[in-house]
Design a protein around this motif. Structure first.
Motif, mmCIF file in Angstrom:
data_model
loop_
_atom_site.group_PDB
_atom_site.id
_atom_site.type_symbol
_atom_site.label_atom_id
_atom_site.label_comp_id
_atom_site.label_asym_id
_atom_site.label_seq_id
_atom_site.Cartn_x
_atom_site.Cartn_y
_atom_site.Cartn_z
ATOM 1 N N PRO A 32 31.567 20.495 -58.070
ATOM 2 C CA PRO A 32 30.987 21.708 -57.494
ATOM 3 C C PRO A 32 30.750 22.768 -58.569
ATOM 4 O O PRO A 32 31.542 22.925 -59.490
ATOM 5 C CB PRO A 32 32.045 22.178 -56.501
ATOM 6 N N ASN A 33 29.654 23.480 -58.440
ATOM 7 C CA ASN A 33 29.337 24.567 -59.351
ATOM 8 C C ASN A 33 30.244 25.745 -59.016
ATOM 9 O O ASN A 33 30.295 26.198 -57.877
ATOM 10 C CB ASN A 33 27.864 24.961 -59.194
ATOM 11 N N ARG A 34 30.932 26.244 -59.988
ATOM 12 C CA ARG A 34 31.907 27.320 -59.769
ATOM 13 C C ARG A 34 31.250 28.669 -59.466
ATOM 14 O O ARG A 34 31.930 29.627 -59.118
ATOM 15 C CB ARG A 34 32.818 27.436 -60.979
ATOM 16 N N LEU A 35 29.935 28.743 -59.594
ATOM 17 C CA LEU A 35 29.229 29.993 -59.308
ATOM 18 C C LEU A 35 29.082 30.244 -57.811
ATOM 19 O O LEU A 35 28.743 31.352 -57.404
ATOM 20 C CB LEU A 35 27.835 29.976 -59.957
ATOM 21 N N PHE A 36 29.319 29.218 -57.000
ATOM 22 C CA PHE A 36 29.176 29.349 -55.555
ATOM 23 C C PHE A 36 30.543 29.330 -54.889
ATOM 24 O O PHE A 36 31.389 28.499 -55.191
ATOM 25 C CB PHE A 36 28.315 28.216 -54.984
ATOM 26 N N GLU A 37 30.718 30.252 -53.968
ATOM 27 C CA GLU A 37 31.952 30.326 -53.195
ATOM 28 C C GLU A 37 31.892 29.280 -52.084
ATOM 29 O O GLU A 37 30.872 29.119 -51.424
ATOM 30 C CB GLU A 37 32.062 31.726 -52.592
ATOM 31 N N THR A 38 32.985 28.559 -51.897
ATOM 32 C CA THR A 38 33.070 27.593 -50.802
ATOM 33 C C THR A 38 34.331 27.860 -49.997
ATOM 34 O O THR A 38 35.313 28.385 -50.513
ATOM 35 C CB THR A 38 33.099 26.143 -51.322
ATOM 36 N N LYS A 39 34.261 27.491 -48.736
ATOM 37 C CA LYS A 39 35.418 27.633 -47.863
ATOM 38 C C LYS A 39 35.321 26.589 -46.764
ATOM 39 O O LYS A 39 34.286 25.941 -46.608
ATOM 40 C CB LYS A 39 35.481 29.043 -47.261
ATOM 41 N N LEU A 40 36.390 26.428 -46.016
ATOM 42 C CA LEU A 40 36.374 25.545 -44.856
ATOM 43 C C LEU A 40 35.954 26.354 -43.640
ATOM 44 O O LEU A 40 36.500 27.423 -43.378
ATOM 45 C CB LEU A 40 37.764 24.945 -44.610
ATOM 46 N N GLY A 41 34.979 25.826 -42.909
ATOM 47 C CA GLY A 41 34.521 26.484 -41.693
ATOM 48 C C GLY A 41 35.432 26.163 -40.525
ATOM 49 O O GLY A 41 36.430 25.452 -40.652
ATOM 50 N N LYS A 42 35.078 26.695 -39.367
ATOM 51 C CA LYS A 42 35.885 26.501 -38.169
ATOM 52 C C LYS A 42 35.999 25.038 -37.770
ATOM 53 O O LYS A 42 37.027 24.600 -37.274
ATOM 54 C CB LYS A 42 35.301 27.311 -37.014
ATOM 55 N N ALA A 43 34.935 24.275 -37.981
ATOM 56 C CA ALA A 43 34.931 22.866 -37.601
ATOM 57 C C ALA A 43 35.556 21.978 -38.677
ATOM 58 O O ALA A 43 35.541 20.757 -38.557
ATOM 59 C CB ALA A 43 33.506 22.404 -37.310
ATOM 60 N N GLY A 44 36.084 22.586 -39.743
ATOM 61 C CA GLY A 44 36.676 21.806 -40.823
ATOM 62 C C GLY A 44 35.656 21.333 -41.841
ATOM 63 O O GLY A 44 35.962 20.514 -42.701
ATOM 64 N N HIS A 45 34.433 21.845 -41.741
ATOM 65 C CA HIS A 45 33.376 21.483 -42.680
ATOM 66 C C HIS A 45 33.347 22.469 -43.837
ATOM 67 O O HIS A 45 33.690 23.638 -43.681
ATOM 68 C CB HIS A 45 32.009 21.489 -41.994
ATOM 69 N N ILE A 46 32.878 21.990 -44.979
ATOM 70 C CA ILE A 46 32.701 22.853 -46.144
ATOM 71 C C ILE A 46 31.518 23.783 -45.893
ATOM 72 O O ILE A 46 30.469 23.357 -45.418
ATOM 73 C CB ILE A 46 32.448 22.012 -47.418
ATOM 74 N N VAL A 47 31.701 25.062 -46.225
ATOM 75 C CA VAL A 47 30.643 26.058 -46.120
ATOM 76 C C VAL A 47 30.406 26.603 -47.522
ATOM 77 O O VAL A 47 31.333 27.083 -48.180
ATOM 78 C CB VAL A 47 31.028 27.194 -45.151
ATOM 79 N N ILE A 48 29.147 26.518 -47.983
ATOM 80 C CA ILE A 48 28.761 27.021 -49.301
ATOM 81 C C ILE A 48 28.037 28.345 -49.096
ATOM 82 O O ILE A 48 27.056 28.405 -48.359
ATOM 83 C CB ILE A 48 27.837 26.029 -50.033
ATOM 84 N N ARG A 49 28.525 29.382 -49.746
ATOM 85 C CA ARG A 49 27.897 30.703 -49.631
ATOM 86 C C ARG A 49 26.947 30.883 -50.809
ATOM 87 O O ARG A 49 27.329 30.716 -51.964
ATOM 88 C CB ARG A 49 28.947 31.794 -49.641
#
Length: 124
Positions: A16-33
């Motif tokens: 993953p590119n460190r320039l993008f913030e990622t988190k786990l969404g409500k459904a347990g999926h990865i969300v890329i901001r």
């Protein structure tokens, strides 16, 4: 004259590119901001009230692949893990996986580690 060795796309090592913030969404999926930058995006944000950030939510397959990308595993190795997890549902596996990786790379969400430098480090 020496023959130039062709690169195999399955040997690429994504992370993953460190320039993008990622988190786990409500459904347990990865969300890329992703942030919308640039002059035209600025105009769209001011005049048309477009958002400054967009959240891209990956599906089950994409989330599993994203979690496999650690900067150590090649695309081939990730494909093997996908095959173990999803079986026949993942087919056609490598066509699908390589297209997914290319899209992520085109959007700059992932980068490829330099395989040659990794090979040199392992040889030491």
């Amino acid at each position: 004259m020496a023959r130039k060795e062709k690169e195999n796309y399955l040997d690429y090592i994504p992370r993953p590119n460190r320039l993008f913030e990622t988190k786990l969404g409500k459904a347990g999926h990865i969300v890329i901001r992703t942030e919308h930058k640039g002059f035209y995006n600025f105009i769209a944000q001011k005049i048309f009230k477009k958002p400054r950030f967009s959240d891209i939510e990956l599906d089950d397959f994409g989330t599993f692949v994203w979690k496999q990308m650690d900067g150590e595993k090649s695309i081939f190795q990730i494909g093997q893990a996908v095959r173990e997890e999803y079986g026949e549902k993942a087919e056609p596996l490598y066509e699908r996986l390589s297209r997914f990786m290319k899209i992520l790379h085109e959007q700059h969400y992932i980068v490829y580690e330099n395989k040659l430098s990794k090979d040199r480090r392992e040889a030491k």
